[in-house]
Design a protein around this motif. Structure first.
Motif, mmCIF file in Angstrom:
data_model
loop_
_atom_site.group_PDB
_atom_site.id
_atom_site.type_symbol
_atom_site.label_atom_id
_atom_site.label_comp_id
_atom_site.label_asym_id
_atom_site.label_seq_id
_atom_site.Cartn_x
_atom_site.Cartn_y
_atom_site.Cartn_z
ATOM 1 N N GLN A 126 0.828 -1.210 0.000
ATOM 2 C CA GLN A 126 0.000 0.000 0.000
ATOM 3 C C GLN A 126 0.865 1.264 0.000
ATOM 4 O O GLN A 126 0.411 2.337 -0.373
ATOM 5 C CB GLN A 126 -0.921 -0.015 1.230
ATOM 6 C CG GLN A 126 -1.864 1.162 1.353
ATOM 7 C CD GLN A 126 -2.934 1.206 0.277
ATOM 8 O OE1 GLN A 126 -3.145 0.238 -0.434
ATOM 9 N NE2 GLN A 126 -3.622 2.333 0.170
ATOM 10 N N GLU A 127 2.126 1.113 0.407
ATOM 11 C CA GLU A 127 3.112 2.210 0.423
ATOM 12 C C GLU A 127 2.697 3.370 1.323
ATOM 13 O O GLU A 127 2.790 4.545 0.957
ATOM 14 C CB GLU A 127 3.409 2.700 -1.003
ATOM 15 C CG GLU A 127 4.007 1.610 -1.887
ATOM 16 C CD GLU A 127 4.435 2.125 -3.254
ATOM 17 O OE1 GLU A 127 3.801 3.076 -3.766
ATOM 18 O OE2 GLU A 127 5.424 1.594 -3.796
ATOM 19 N N GLU A 128 2.263 3.016 2.522
ATOM 20 C CA GLU A 128 1.926 4.034 3.511
ATOM 21 C C GLU A 128 3.184 4.438 4.282
ATOM 22 O O GLU A 128 4.083 3.633 4.499
ATOM 23 C CB GLU A 128 0.897 3.484 4.502
ATOM 24 C CG GLU A 128 -0.446 3.116 3.901
ATOM 25 C CD GLU A 128 -1.284 4.340 3.542
ATOM 26 O OE1 GLU A 128 -0.865 5.474 3.870
ATOM 27 O OE2 GLU A 128 -2.348 4.151 2.937
ATOM 28 N N PRO A 129 3.274 5.682 4.747
ATOM 29 C CA PRO A 129 4.375 6.091 5.617
ATOM 30 C C PRO A 129 4.338 5.289 6.918
ATOM 31 O O PRO A 129 3.273 4.811 7.336
ATOM 32 C CB PRO A 129 4.099 7.578 5.881
ATOM 33 C CG PRO A 129 3.152 8.003 4.806
ATOM 34 C CD PRO A 129 2.349 6.790 4.448
ATOM 35 N N LEU A 130 5.481 5.156 7.571
ATOM 36 C CA LEU A 130 5.553 4.371 8.802
ATOM 37 C C LEU A 130 4.574 4.887 9.857
ATOM 38 O O LEU A 130 3.935 4.091 10.565
ATOM 39 C CB LEU A 130 6.976 4.387 9.353
ATOM 40 C CG LEU A 130 7.987 3.477 8.642
ATOM 41 C CD1 LEU A 130 9.406 3.803 9.100
ATOM 42 C CD2 LEU A 130 7.665 2.017 8.908
ATOM 43 N N ALA A 162 12.042 -12.304 -8.699
ATOM 44 C CA ALA A 162 11.531 -10.960 -8.966
ATOM 45 C C ALA A 162 11.949 -10.075 -7.805
ATOM 46 O O ALA A 162 12.274 -10.559 -6.740
ATOM 47 C CB ALA A 162 10.004 -10.969 -9.120
ATOM 48 N N ARG A 163 11.942 -8.786 -8.053
ATOM 49 C CA ARG A 163 12.315 -7.854 -7.013
ATOM 50 C C ARG A 163 11.195 -7.805 -5.968
ATOM 51 O O ARG A 163 10.024 -7.584 -6.284
ATOM 52 C CB ARG A 163 12.512 -6.455 -7.615
ATOM 53 C CG ARG A 163 12.995 -5.420 -6.609
ATOM 54 C CD ARG A 163 13.214 -4.095 -7.326
ATOM 55 N NE ARG A 163 13.746 -3.088 -6.430
ATOM 56 C CZ ARG A 163 12.978 -2.318 -5.653
ATOM 57 N NH1 ARG A 163 11.676 -2.474 -5.685
ATOM 58 N NH2 ARG A 163 13.516 -1.412 -4.863
ATOM 59 N N ARG A 164 11.548 -8.017 -4.709
ATOM 60 C CA ARG A 164 10.578 -8.017 -3.634
ATOM 61 C C ARG A 164 10.142 -6.592 -3.300
ATOM 62 O O ARG A 164 10.952 -5.678 -3.328
ATOM 63 C CB ARG A 164 11.165 -8.632 -2.350
ATOM 64 C CG ARG A 164 11.428 -10.092 -2.398
ATOM 65 C CD ARG A 164 11.848 -10.577 -1.019
ATOM 66 N NE ARG A 164 13.005 -9.830 -0.522
ATOM 67 C CZ ARG A 164 14.260 -10.158 -0.790
ATOM 68 N NH1 ARG A 164 14.522 -11.165 -1.566
ATOM 69 N NH2 ARG A 164 15.254 -9.441 -0.298
ATOM 70 N N PRO A 165 8.870 -6.413 -2.904
ATOM 71 C CA PRO A 165 8.515 -5.134 -2.311
ATOM 72 C C PRO A 165 9.348 -4.946 -1.057
ATOM 73 O O PRO A 165 9.552 -5.880 -0.291
ATOM 74 C CB PRO A 165 7.015 -5.311 -1.942
ATOM 75 C CG PRO A 165 6.544 -6.378 -2.871
ATOM 76 C CD PRO A 165 7.728 -7.301 -3.048
ATOM 77 N N GLY A 166 9.832 -3.748 -0.845
ATOM 78 C CA GLY A 166 10.625 -3.487 0.360
ATOM 79 C C GLY A 166 12.109 -3.512 0.132
ATOM 80 O O GLY A 166 12.877 -3.078 0.978
ATOM 81 N N GLU A 167 12.566 -4.016 -1.017
ATOM 82 C CA GLU A 167 13.978 -4.024 -1.295
ATOM 83 C C GLU A 167 14.472 -2.592 -1.495
ATOM 84 O O GLU A 167 13.924 -1.846 -2.305
ATOM 85 C CB GLU A 167 14.293 -4.847 -2.553
ATOM 86 C CG GLU A 167 14.228 -6.338 -2.318
ATOM 87 C CD GLU A 167 14.668 -7.127 -3.548
ATOM 88 O OE1 GLU A 167 15.045 -8.278 -3.382
ATOM 89 O OE2 GLU A 167 14.614 -6.553 -4.642
ATOM 90 N N GLY A 168 15.476 -2.230 -0.731
ATOM 91 C CA GLY A 168 16.047 -0.901 -0.851
ATOM 92 C C GLY A 168 15.186 0.190 -0.256
ATOM 93 O O GLY A 168 15.386 1.358 -0.510
ATOM 94 N N LYS A 169 14.193 -0.178 0.573
ATOM 95 C CA LYS A 169 13.298 0.804 1.167
ATOM 96 C C LYS A 169 13.252 0.596 2.658
ATOM 97 O O LYS A 169 13.039 -0.537 3.120
ATOM 98 C CB LYS A 169 11.895 0.665 0.561
ATOM 99 C CG LYS A 169 10.897 1.704 1.062
ATOM 100 C CD LYS A 169 9.580 1.521 0.317
ATOM 101 C CE LYS A 169 8.551 2.537 0.764
ATOM 102 N NZ LYS A 169 7.271 2.372 0.052
ATOM 103 N N ALA A 170 13.425 1.636 3.416
ATOM 104 C CA ALA A 170 13.436 1.510 4.880
ATOM 105 C C ALA A 170 12.023 1.411 5.424
ATOM 106 O O ALA A 170 11.090 1.876 4.811
ATOM 107 C CB ALA A 170 14.126 2.727 5.479
#
Length: 211
Positions: free
Chosen positions: A158-162, A203-211
């Protein structure tokens, strides 16, 4: 149907009978200045609520029921809307709550071999490889604690802020971070295991390279 039925009742009737909300005229609640009616909320936010439900559940066949549950709950608790920071956030919190409850029930059914649902991607992937990856990802998510799964999905799908993840999960920011990190670690381990056996989609996982 009587013409003096309350708008919220009309919404409930249309949802239960598969009717269309185009027949319902959005009107403000009587005596509630600035508070929209539930049919108006449905018309404005039903797609947003459905998007959250689809991403959390990973099964399109369950989304409609969650959307109905969300707006029936909104109808029953509309007097609380004035306390919310935003209508969208208020509905999102209800959607997360309803989807979380459904995930917990699904987990119990799975323990007894009663869950036979099929995972379907919450969005239309660009390729068969991505579709296969998403299906595998949701199978992996099924193995996580529900709270961890929900927090991780809100953050990386969903790409919500923490801060918003913590609010939607009704937990502290530190707890949300811990759940997300734990889920990410588990997913990486599950995919490594699947890859070692030759069964994991690459495949590239969601969350890769994202804090």
């Amino acid at each position: 149907m009587s013409q003096n039925v309350a708008p919220a009742r009309l919404l409930y009737w249309h949802m239960k009978t598969g009717g269309t909300l185009r027949l319902v005229k959005p009107e403000p609640l009587e005596g509630a200045v600035g508070v929209p009616s539930v049919p108006a909320l449905y018309q404005l936010y039903s797609r947003y609520v459905a998007s959250i439900a689809a991403k959390l559940l990973g099964r399109e066949d369950e989304v409609k029921d969650v959307v109905q549950d969300v707006f029936v709950a909104a109808m029953e608790h509309l007097d609380e809307l004035h306390k919310a920071e935003s209508v969208k956030g208020w509905l999102a919190a209800i959607a997360v709550n309803k989807a979380t409850s459904r995930l917990r029930r699904r987990k119990v059914r799975a323990m007894f071999g009663l869950d036979s649902g099929v995972h379907t991607p919450p969005a239309h992937p660009a390729s068969p490889e991505q579709a296969a990856y998403l299906a595998q990802l949701y199978k992996e998510l099924d193995q996580l604690p529900v709270s961890h799964r929900v927090a991780w999905t809100l953050r990386y799908v969903q790409e919500e802020p923490l801060e918003e993840v913590a609010k939607l999960c009704a937990c502290s920011l530190a707890t949300a971070k811990r759940w997300i990190a734990s889920a990410q670690e588990a997913i990486v381990a599950l995919e490594a295991k699947a890859g070692a056996s030759g069964g994991g989609p690459q495949a590239r996982r969601p969350g890769e390279g994202k804090a």
